[in-house]
Scaffold this motif. Structure first.
Motif, mmCIF file in Angstrom:
data_model
loop_
_atom_site.group_PDB
_atom_site.id
_atom_site.type_symbol
_atom_site.label_atom_id
_atom_site.label_comp_id
_atom_site.label_asym_id
_atom_site.label_seq_id
_atom_site.Cartn_x
_atom_site.Cartn_y
_atom_site.Cartn_z
ATOM 1 N N TRP A 129 -21.975 8.517 -9.611
ATOM 2 C CA TRP A 129 -21.407 9.667 -10.311
ATOM 3 C C TRP A 129 -22.460 10.728 -10.562
ATOM 4 C CZ3 TRP A 129 -16.647 11.190 -10.619
ATOM 5 C CH2 TRP A 129 -15.622 10.261 -10.456
ATOM 6 N N THR A 163 -21.217 14.434 -9.199
ATOM 7 C CA THR A 163 -21.094 15.611 -10.052
ATOM 8 C C THR A 163 -22.112 16.680 -9.688
ATOM 9 O OG1 THR A 163 -22.539 14.571 -11.724
ATOM 10 C CG2 THR A 163 -20.161 14.277 -11.974
ATOM 11 N N VAL A 185 -18.180 8.935 -4.301
ATOM 12 C CA VAL A 185 -17.468 8.205 -5.357
ATOM 13 C C VAL A 185 -17.361 6.723 -5.005
ATOM 14 C CG1 VAL A 185 -15.282 8.012 -6.612
ATOM 15 C CG2 VAL A 185 -16.175 10.265 -5.992
#
Length: 500
Positions: free
Chosen positions: A165, A169, A336
């Protein structure tokens, strides 16, 4: 009624499964410090993305030559390497949060310099001494320390998810920064009094804001981000002395033997202070492989790939932009799944078997004569290329001691950056002799060699040996207890509702 209850139960189970498999649970259980680190990098990559879009255009409006632009890029990269290398060695001693605050301050000051000054040497000094990303990549002192912090906060079970993550992001932040910067430039161009030069200065105001935001996130972090070094307590020293006396008494048949007050011999260290020889032995092999991979990435970077497509197919720039945007989007989405795959397949298998198809795509990239197959290979490469980043950081954290992670990750980042700078020069020389395609074949071969070498050298290595029985293992037990409660609560609630 029973049907609605069964439907609701099924939805809750599906939501719980998604919560687990997506890695969101791991990020949640790691705590707020992990969120602050992830948000800080997302905001920073937002600024880096916007700056990378306008940097060359900004220099062009100032009348700088291509030679000056090349010098700026090289010196900025060199400054980032030196700053990153130096700070990662002292971060654990002076405090990781203090380094984050100082780096955010350097980022803000550099942004201010670009927002107000137009002299080449002032801008160069601000870029070398401060934190400026001319290419959109995160080459500064942040990433290695952030990965070390996340590795410290997580357990071997949650680490791949959290690092995944962290990558996802940041990709989204960079893409958003490029999009926002482009739209702001176009919007301000239509307003009176806004020259191109003034617009580009204004864009760097976003850079300043994100530097301050990074400082704010660092101030909100807790002491859990800092490394804790074990110290010899008084009780431990007393017990050790008693043990020595007892052994001495047995050997001398009850006669009192002198006890040496000299401290035990320190563990042998490598030339890199603070890193044990055992860790260095492992990292030497990994650094060699990562250097090979970075050299290949430099030879076939996305900027050079874009140029190759333009020379081979003479495509409109908007069409090239669409292909590269799709490439980045696929890379962000695939990241992911890196955490769940690492949990089920293992770190090495995930790194190798996701990166190997991407390497083959680079190797075959020059072969098709049509645009369709070429773009398919491009998307295969981009879609799978980033999936090894989170497992790679988790692997480094798994093979070195917790107190060594920051320095080791800093060295790793520096070596990868230096190796990647050699690649474009090789590709440029080949392009001048109409052998551009050789660069992709060579890069593909090097990448495949990296993948196979990684699997052969590390597939059977025992990981997390430094975390057994230590602080991380106790944290792992606490997280496991929390995970059990998170998993069981929905089902207990279902049973109670059914009983009622």
């Amino acid at each position: 009624m029973d049907r609605r209850h069964a439907s609701g139960s099924g939805l809750r189970k599906s939501a719980l499964w998604l919560y687990h498999e997506s890695g969101v649970r791991s990020v949640h259980l790691t705590g707020r410090d992990a969120w602050f680190v992830i948000l800080a990098r997302t905001c920073r990559m937002f600024a880096f993305g916007g700056a990378s879009l306008i940097m060359a255009l900004f220099f062009a409006t100032l009348g700088f030559s291509d030679r000056q632009l090349g010098l700026f890029m090289t010196m900025t990269l060199a400054g980032d390497c030196v700053l990153s290398f130096a700070l990662t060695f002292i971060a654990d001693n002076i405090g990781r949060r203090r380094v984050f605050i100082g780096s955010g301050l350097l980022m803000a000051v550099s942004g201010l310099a670009f927002a107000y000054f137009e002299n080449f040497w002032i801008l160069l000094l601000a870029a070398v001494v401060g934190v400026i990303s001319a290419t959109g990549s995160d080459f500064g002192p942040f990433r290695a320390i952030e990965e070390s912090v996340l590795s410290h906060l997580t357990t071997p079970e949650t680490r791949p998810d959290v690092l995944s993550w962290y990558i996802v992001t940041s990709n989204l932040g960079s893409a958003a920064g490029i999009e926002v910067a482009g739209r702001v430039v176009e919007a301000l161009k239509s307003r009176d009094g806004w020259s191109e030069r003034r617009i580009y200065h204004a864009i760097f105001g976003i850079y300043v804001i994100m530097g301050v935001v990074n400082m704010g996130f660092a101030l909100l972090m807790t002491d859990n981000c800092e490394i804790t070094k074990p110290e010899l307590s008084v009780d431990d020293g007393t017990q050790a002395a008693q043990g020595l006396l007892s052994e001495s008494d047995e050997e001398m048949d009850g006669e009192m033997a002198p006890v040496s007050n000299e401290p035990p011999a320190p563990q042998k260290k490598s030339l890199f202070s603070g890193i044990s020889m055992a860790s260095m032995f492992v990292m030497y092999k990994l650094w060699f492989l990562l250097t090979v991979d970075s050299l290949a990435d430099g030879m076939a970077s996305y900027a050079l790939t874009n140029y190759y497509l333009d020379r081979k197919f003479h495509l409109p720039k908007s069409q090239l932009g669409d292909y590269m945007s799709a490439n980045y989007i696929l890379g962000g989405i695939s990241s992911v799944f890196a955490g769940p795959l690492a949990r089920h397949l293992g770190l090495i298998n995930t790194m190798v078997f996701t990166h190997l198809p991407s390497s083959v795509a680079v190797l075959l990239f020059p072969a098709p004569q049509g645009i369709v197959l070429t773009v398919i290979l491009l998307l295969i490469r981009g879609g799978l290329n980033n999936m090894d980043q989170a497992p790679r950081a988790a692997l480094i954290a798994a093979v070195v001691k917790p107190e060594e992670r920051t320095a080791v990750m800093g060295i790793t980042s520096t070596l990868r950056t230096l190796a990647s700078t050699i690649g474009p020069s090789i590709t440029g020389a080949l392009a001048d002799t109409d052998k551009f395609w050789v660069a992709f074949v060579t890069a593909g071969v090097l990448r495949v060699a990296y993948d196979l070498g990684l699997w052969v050298m590390f597939v059977n290595m025992k990981l997390h040996t430094h975390e057994e029985g230590g602080q991380d293992s106790s944290r792992s037990r606490r997280v496991d207890d929390e995970e059990d409660s998170v998993e069981m609560d929905p089902f207990k609630q279902e049973e109670e509702e059914h009983a009622r």
